[in-house]
Design an enzyme around this catalytic site. Structure first.
Site, PDB file in Angstrom:
ATOM      1  N   GLY A 220       9.119   1.037  11.721  1.00 47.86           N
ATOM      2  CA  GLY A 220       9.457   2.094  10.768  1.00 47.86           C
ATOM      3  C   GLY A 220       8.737   1.878   9.463  1.00 47.86           C
ATOM      4  N   GLU A 242       7.252  -3.959  12.485  1.00 41.58           N
ATOM      5  CA  GLU A 242       6.026  -3.146  12.608  1.00 41.58           C
ATOM      6  C   GLU A 242       6.165  -1.996  11.636  1.00 41.58           C
ATOM      7  OE1 GLU A 242       3.477  -3.940  14.209  1.00 41.58           O
ATOM      8  OE2 GLU A 242       4.101  -5.266  15.829  1.00 41.58           O
ATOM      9  N   CYS A 276       1.596   5.389  13.265  1.00 39.18           N
ATOM     10  CA  CYS A 276       1.435   4.302  12.298  1.00 39.18           C
ATOM     11  C   CYS A 276      -0.020   3.929  12.119  1.00 39.18           C
ATOM     12  CB  CYS A 276       2.270   3.105  12.719  1.00 39.18           C
ATOM     13  SG  CYS A 276       1.976   2.579  14.390  1.00 39.18           S
TER      14      CYS A 276
HETATM   15  P1  NAD Z   1      12.334   4.712   8.577  1.00 41.20           P
HETATM   16  O1  NAD Z   1      12.075   3.360   8.069  1.00 41.20           O
HETATM   17  O2  NAD Z   1      12.842   5.742   7.667  1.00 41.20           O
HETATM   18  O3  NAD Z   1      13.371   4.676   9.789  1.00 41.20           O
HETATM   19  C1  NAD Z   1      13.153   3.876  10.919  1.00 41.20           C
HETATM   20  C2  NAD Z   1      14.483   3.425  11.479  1.00 41.20           C
HETATM   21  O4  NAD Z   1      15.148   2.583  10.540  1.00 41.20           O
HETATM   22  C3  NAD Z   1      15.468   4.544  11.795  1.00 41.20           C
HETATM   23  O5  NAD Z   1      16.098   4.248  13.015  1.00 41.20           O
HETATM   24  C4  NAD Z   1      16.442   4.485  10.640  1.00 41.20           C
HETATM   25  O6  NAD Z   1      17.729   4.975  10.958  1.00 41.20           O
HETATM   26  C5  NAD Z   1      16.500   2.995  10.384  1.00 41.20           C
HETATM   27  N1  NAD Z   1      16.961   2.611   9.047  1.00 41.20           N
HETATM   28  C6  NAD Z   1      16.860   3.319   7.897  1.00 41.20           C
HETATM   29  N2  NAD Z   1      17.375   2.615   6.861  1.00 41.20           N
HETATM   30  C7  NAD Z   1      17.783   1.428   7.373  1.00 41.20           C
HETATM   31  C8  NAD Z   1      18.345   0.247   6.811  1.00 41.20           C
HETATM   32  N3  NAD Z   1      18.604   0.139   5.506  1.00 41.20           N
HETATM   33  N4  NAD Z   1      18.603  -0.791   7.624  1.00 41.20           N
HETATM   34  C9  NAD Z   1      18.314  -0.724   8.942  1.00 41.20           C
HETATM   35  N5  NAD Z   1      17.791   0.360   9.541  1.00 41.20           N
HETATM   36  C10 NAD Z   1      17.510   1.427   8.760  1.00 41.20           C
HETATM   37  O7  NAD Z   1      10.948   5.140   9.238  1.00 41.20           O
HETATM   38  P2  NAD Z   1      10.553   6.526   9.917  1.00 41.20           P
HETATM   39  O8  NAD Z   1      10.405   7.533   8.819  1.00 41.20           O
HETATM   40  O9  NAD Z   1      11.464   6.816  11.047  1.00 41.20           O
HETATM   41  O10 NAD Z   1       9.130   6.185  10.529  1.00 41.20           O
HETATM   42  C11 NAD Z   1       7.936   6.393   9.839  1.00 41.20           C
HETATM   43  C12 NAD Z   1       7.338   5.098   9.369  1.00 41.20           C
HETATM   44  O11 NAD Z   1       7.257   4.157  10.429  1.00 41.20           O
HETATM   45  C13 NAD Z   1       5.922   5.235   8.865  1.00 41.20           C
HETATM   46  O12 NAD Z   1       5.735   4.480   7.698  1.00 41.20           O
HETATM   47  C14 NAD Z   1       5.074   4.646   9.960  1.00 41.20           C
HETATM   48  O13 NAD Z   1       3.818   4.190   9.575  1.00 41.20           O
HETATM   49  C15 NAD Z   1       5.971   3.575  10.486  1.00 41.20           C
HETATM   50  N6  NAD Z   1       5.640   3.234  11.871  1.00 41.20           N
HETATM   51  C16 NAD Z   1       5.078   2.022  12.129  1.00 41.20           C
HETATM   52  C17 NAD Z   1       4.701   1.692  13.412  1.00 41.20           C
HETATM   53  C18 NAD Z   1       4.070   0.363  13.728  1.00 41.20           C
HETATM   54  O14 NAD Z   1       4.004  -0.010  14.874  1.00 41.20           O
HETATM   55  N7  NAD Z   1       3.616  -0.364  12.744  1.00 41.20           N
HETATM   56  C19 NAD Z   1       4.936   2.599  14.450  1.00 41.20           C
HETATM   57  C20 NAD Z   1       5.536   3.822  14.151  1.00 41.20           C
HETATM   58  C21 NAD Z   1       5.893   4.121  12.854  1.00 41.20           C
END
Ligand code: NAD
Length: 467
Positions: A220, A242, A276
């Site tokens: 995320g 990641e 990502c």
């Molecule tokens: P996000 O961080 O908003 O959410 C991801 C997950 O984290 C969700 O399930 C959310 O409910 C959870 N979450 C949110 N706050 C939390 C907390 N305080 N504690 C624990 N969990 C929590 O990300 P997103 O908007 O869903 O995804 C987009 C981002 O993810 C982009 O920055 C992208 O580049 C990145 N991403 C990275 C990869 C990789 O492999 N490096 C792959 C896909 C996406």
């Protein structure tokens, strides 16, 4: 269709729900159950109990289980693809839902065959020392909304392959497809080995803090990755993070602009840029700048974008309003600062979160579209003349997930690639990943890797045995 949690081999309803809408049509798709703290505790308790026996199963049994999951994914690929398209937005075709389900099955089968045998470090008159790999315990998996099913599989399969049990929590934006997929695949495992809970972001934090979860694997945003690290610190959890990226591509003056257009396009616009390791900033040498802009725009303008259930479309909507507004704001800022619109921008704000495929020229490093991760269908193109200077510009961000160099001269490109600060680098391509190649970020893009033997090791602890 009703969606439930899946805990200890049973479908579990919730008192609270949230509506989930199709991002292409604004229509109600289904209702997401919101798990309570007590339900999370029940899932973790089930996983802890199941760990006692699952961690002792034979290598063969776990390998077969992962192949079994691959087979279930294949059998249900079309149903899951359609649900994924309706929930996430990506089209069935192109590099869309069917591709994602194919990746899920492929990763499951490949990872099933990975082995972590006992390593003999020393065997001489002074003694024998072996290194054993042991499962960690209960793994908490927290996933994002862009590739929800593939990323879930990337977390779940290596965890159970190496003898851990899992509680997974999908993104609140795309929970339904994960709930359905986990119910299907968990059904072939002993009860408690794989559990799914859904809810708000708060549930993710509860998982990071949970005393009976031993590892968190998270994909995320960078900001959330930092919060998870902080929440996980008191219980010293193992972490694989990641996170986001802002990948640069550098185009050298010796390229054939027409020949690279397709690769650059898909590197940037795969899943509408909501990937990502997508190409997020394109630096082009002044000698070929106009040609690259021209051919990329020519290629891009013919790519059909619309409702993903239409078999003709290869690009879909942005997944959610928050992201749509972010992309819109970044493009508006870039245009205000002098960027030239080659294609797209100016969305019509009709039904669905359709943001046009957008290419902007004359961009500069101070524009937010360049400095921040746009995570959407808008690519900024920047000009350069000096290679040392452009490498510095490419590296001048806090993240380092991927990068690419485009050139007719592979060796020259490789030398430049080695100077880029990122976990993966491609020559004349961008964003390819494989189940046998470790994938992860440097700097703010994360901690640890996924995939291959190195990825599998992250789900184990070492025990050195002095015999
Ligand atoms: P996000 O961080 O908003 O959410 C991801 C997950 O984290 C969700 O399930 C959310 O409910 C959870 N979450 C949110 N706050 C939390 C907390 N305080 N504690 C624990 N969990 C929590 O990300 P997103 O908007 O869903 O995804 C987009 C981002 O993810 C982009 O920055 C992208 O580049 C990145 N991403 C990275 C990869 C990789 O492999 N490096 C792959 C896909 C996406």
């Amino acid at each position: 269709m009703g969606y439930n949690l899946y805990i200890n081999g049973e479908s579990v309803p919730c008192d609270d729900h949230r509506d989930i809408f199709n991002p292409a049509t604004d229509e109600l798709l289904g209702q997401c159950p919101i798990a309570s703290k007590a339900q999370l505790d029940a899932a973790v308790a089930a996983a802890s109990e199941a760990f006692k026996s699952w961690s002792k199963t034979s290598n063969e049994e776990r390998k077969n289980a992962c192949h079994g999951i691959g087979a279930v994914l294949e059998e249900n690929a079309e149903e899951l693809s359609k649900l994924l398209t309706q929930e996430q937005g990506k089209p069935l075709n192109g590099v869309g839902s069917r591709f994602e389900l194919g990746g899920c099955a492929g990763w499951a089968h490949f990872t099933a065959e990975l082995e972590l045998p006992v390593e003999v470090i020393q065997d001489n008159e002074e003694g024998r020392v072996e290194v054993h790999r042991k499962p960690i315990g209960v793994v908490g998996s927290i996933t994002p909304w862009n590739w929800p099913l593939m990323i879930a599989i990337w977390h779940v399969i290596p965890a159970i392959r190496s003898g851990n049990t899992v509680v997974i929590k999908p993104s609140p934006f795309t929970p339904l497809s994960t709930l359905r997929m986990i119910e299907l695949i968990a059904g072939i495992l002993p009860k408690g080995v794989l559990n799914v809970v859904a809810g708000t972001d708060a549930l993710g934090q509860m998982m990071s803090e949970h005393k009976d979860i031993q590892k968190i694997v998270f994909t995320g945003s960078c900001a959330t990755g930092g919060k998870i690290m902080a929440s996980a610190a008191p219980t010293l959890k193992r972490l694989t993070l990641e996170l986001g990226g802002n990948d640069a591509g550098i185009v050298l003056p010796d390229v054939d602009a027409k020949a690279i257009a397709e690769g650059v396009f898909w590197g940037a616009f795969i899943n509408g840029g909501q990937t990502c390791a997508a190409l997020k900033r394109l630096y082009v040498h002044a000698d070929v700048y106009d040609d690259v802009c021209l051919h990329l725009t020519e290629f891009a303008k013919n790519m059909p974008l619309g409702n993903g259930l239409d078999e003709n479309n290869v690009l879909g909507p942005v997944q959610n309003l928050m992201q749509y507004k972010k992309v819109e704001g970044l493009v508006t800022d870039a245009v205000a600062k002098g960027a030239k619109i080659l294609l797209g921008a100016n969305p019509d704000h009709g039904v669905g979160y359709f943001y046009p495929t957008t290419i902007l020229a004359d961009c500069t490093d101070d524009m937010r579209l360049v400095a921040e991760e746009q995570f959407g269908p808008a690519l900024p193109i920047l000009k350069y003349t000096d290679i040392d200077d452009v490498i510095e510009r490419a590296n001048a961000v806090d993240v380092g997930l991927g990068g690419s160099v485009w050139s007719a001269d592979k060796e020259k490109a490789k030398a430049i690639a080695s100077r880029l600060e990122c976990g993966s680098v491609w020559i004349n391509a961008h964003g390819m990943i494989q189940p046998n190649v470790p994938f992860g970020g440097v700097k703010g893009s994360g901690i640890g890797v996924e995939f291959g033997i190195d990825g599998l090791k992250e789900y184990t602890t070492i025990q050195a045995v002095f015999a």
